[in-house]
Scaffold this active site. Structure first.
Site, PDB file in Angstrom:
ATOM      1  N   LYS A  80       2.662  -5.665  -5.335  1.00  0.00           N
ATOM      2  CA  LYS A  80       2.289  -5.750  -3.921  1.00  0.00           C
ATOM      3  C   LYS A  80       3.302  -6.598  -3.165  1.00  0.00           C
ATOM      4  O   LYS A  80       3.730  -7.658  -3.673  1.00  0.00           O
ATOM      5  CB  LYS A  80       0.889  -6.363  -3.806  1.00  0.00           C
ATOM      6  CG  LYS A  80       0.355  -6.459  -2.387  1.00  0.00           C
ATOM      7  CD  LYS A  80      -1.019  -7.127  -2.354  1.00  0.00           C
ATOM      8  CE  LYS A  80      -1.624  -7.175  -0.975  1.00  0.00           C
ATOM      9  NZ  LYS A  80      -2.930  -7.855  -0.949  1.00  0.00           N
ATOM     10  N   SER A 155      -6.544  -5.207   1.129  1.00  0.00           N
ATOM     11  CA  SER A 155      -5.196  -5.049   1.638  1.00  0.00           C
ATOM     12  C   SER A 155      -4.210  -4.510   0.605  1.00  0.00           C
ATOM     13  O   SER A 155      -3.132  -4.051   0.973  1.00  0.00           O
ATOM     14  CB  SER A 155      -4.684  -6.380   2.158  1.00  0.00           C
ATOM     15  OG  SER A 155      -4.646  -7.335   1.104  1.00  0.00           O
ATOM     16  N   SER A 179      -9.347  -7.865  -1.732  1.00  0.00           N
ATOM     17  CA  SER A 179      -8.193  -6.981  -1.594  1.00  0.00           C
ATOM     18  C   SER A 179      -7.702  -6.320  -2.869  1.00  0.00           C
ATOM     19  O   SER A 179      -6.852  -5.436  -2.796  1.00  0.00           O
ATOM     20  CB  SER A 179      -7.033  -7.738  -0.959  1.00  0.00           C
ATOM     21  OG  SER A 179      -7.208  -7.753   0.418  1.00  0.00           O
TER      22      SER A 179
END
Ligand code: GLN
Length: 489
Positions: A80, A155, A179
């Site tokens: 990420k 996210s 997330s």
């Protein structure tokens, strides 16, 4: 079978026998990214050349050293874009970090690199991990592999979508309020948020420092367990990381009822009006299956659950407003010129932060300001203690708590466009684990009528990840939801 369909264990067996090389495995994933990521947009940066070089290094290591049993050697990983990797851009999904190349690597990533993992690239995220849909990325939304018109969650939506679409067998995310777990649920993959302090936060760009944790996605609890063990542990560079022994998660199961002796709580506060009916029924069915595997199911209560959402949305923005103060156009990323220092700050921050980051900074600054601090931030901290105590109390009765990950399956892109509160409500079942610092695991337990995955969450006591992974592994050995593939070619 294609190389991108292999589980970690399958890939490792073939690598050990010399039937495939890490280069071939890596190449297969890079080709799939090239073919499919135009439609998905799960990656913000792909490092094909670097990945192949790392794969060659892993193949060399396997030939020359006696490291054949290292379970992650030569296995590709997506990261990420809120975790820094030396040599790769790090944007955090924000224009304020466009072009920024950090000169160091996050400890979690560095540990996985040391174990021989091959970094494919950086995945899309809501700006500074603020959001539940990846729609807040300044670089465009990621699409859900199960239905391209829908969000992958957020996210860490890029990482979840990449694993679901088999662009990467494993991926890292961050979880401040859900997330990792919520996108895992929306994309039908397994995602772990470890205990706060279990994995070093060094090199994770800070959002809410008392809530942030580095987590992992995979296609099974078994695969996630390998990454979890390899990246955990005390790190001198993160004073909040804990010196607690890291388990090699024991996934051997005995007999027909492998969960005998495991007590699983069902908190009444997590089965409330407003949950999508198919989510509730799939989760309840999964709980019955856990019972069939030998677990004892016990109704429990986490009475302060209803306060988690307002408490989180005071504490997280408050911490974010302080953490994001460093992005001023001077120290990192692009600068909008001005005629004074303040002018540069104001213009750069005004132009480069997106709406959600700006909203959080304003909310957080207000909650921390003189005269309001006690009423908002101070009060939220007190209620946080009550939420934490709820969990401490419940884990004297049960080994894990089971509930939905999110009230709904993946929603349509744009559905919550002008309604931040509707977006915040997506996190109602995932925020409490962050407030309490306990681990949470999400894994698929069915589909709704539109063919979208439904996720179940298990939460456990501090440092109880192994128990959660074992329970999910037992479930996955008895069911095949986690093996279903999104129909994307
Ligand atoms: N959706 C939550 C938020 O916007 C949680 C995000 C996260 O865990 N990083 O804050």
């Amino acid at each position: 079978m294609s190389l991108t369909d292999l589980t970690l264990t399958e890939a490792q067996t073939l690598l050990q026998k010399g039937q495939i090389s890490s280069r071939e495995l890596t190449q297969a994933h890079l080709e799939r990214i090239a073919a499919l990521d135009g439609a998905l947009h799960s990656f913000l940066h792909v490092d094909a050349e670097g990945a192949l070089a790392q794969a060659d290094g892993a193949d060399e290591r396997r030939r020359t050293n006696d490291e054949g049993r290292m379970s992650l050697l030569g296995i590709p990983l997506a990261v990420k874009d809120v975790l820094v990797v030396d040599g790769m851009p790090c944007t955090c999904g924000s224009k304020i970090l466009e072009g920024y190349r950090p000169p160091f690597t996050a400890t979690a990533v560095q540990k996985l690199q040391a174990a021989g993992m091959v970094i494919l690239g950086k995945t899309n995220t809501d700006e500074f991990a603020m959001g539940s849909s990846t729609e807040n990325s300044a670089y465009g939304v990621t699409h859900n592999p199960w239905d391209l018109k829908r969000v992958p969650g957020g996210s860490s939506g890029g990482s979840a979508a990449a694993v679901a679409a088999r662009l990467a067998p494993l991926a890292l995310g961050s979880d401040t309020g859900g997330s990792v777990r919520q996108p895992a649920s929306f994309c039908g993959v397994t995602g772990l948020k470890p205990t706060y302090g279990r994995v070093s936060r060094y090199g994770l760009v800070a959002y809410g420092s008392s809530l942030d944790s580095v987590g992992a996605f995979g296609r099974s609890a078994q695969d996630v367990a390998a990454v979890f063990s390899a990246m955990s542990g005390r790190d001198e560079l993160d004073a909040t990381s804990q010196d607690v022994p890291v388990p090699q998660v024991d996934l051997r199961l005995n007999g027909e009822r492998p969960l005998r002796g495991v007590r699983i709580g069902v908190p009444q506060e997590y089965f409330i009006e407003g949950i999508q009916a198919e989510v509730e029924s799939a989760v309840r069915e999964a709980i019955r299956q856990l019972e069939g595997l030998g677990a004892e199911i016990i109704p429990v209560s986490l009475p302060h659950t209803q306060y988690a959402l307002p408490v989180y949305y005071l504490i997280a923005p408050a911490e974010a407003s302080a953490n994001l103060a460093r992005f001023d156009g001077i120290r990192y990323g692009p600068r909008v010129t001005g005629n004074s220092m303040w002018d540069i700050f104001t213009k750069t921050r005004g132009e480069k932060f997106g709406d959600e980051a700006t909203r959080r900074i304003m909310l957080g600054t207000y909650a921390l300001s003189a005269g309001y601090y006690d009423a908002f931030y101070g009060q939220a901290q007190k209620v946080r203690t009550l939420i934490r105590r709820d969990f401490e109390q419940v884990f004297t009765q049960v080994d894990a708590v089971s509930c939905p990950v999110a009230p709904t399956t993946a929603f349509k892109i744009g559905a919550h466009g002008d309604d931040p509160l509707a977006m915040y409500l997506e996190d109602v079942f995932s925020l409490p684990a962050n407030l309490a610092g306990v681990p949470g695991l999400a894994f698929p337990v069915g589909f709704d009528a539109d063919g979208l995955p439904v996720g179940m969450q298990l939460m456990g006591p501090h440092f109880g990840e192994a128990g959660l992974l074992r329970t999910a592994h037992a479930y996955q050995q008895a069911t095949d939801w986690h093996l279903r593939k999104a129909d994307i070619r």
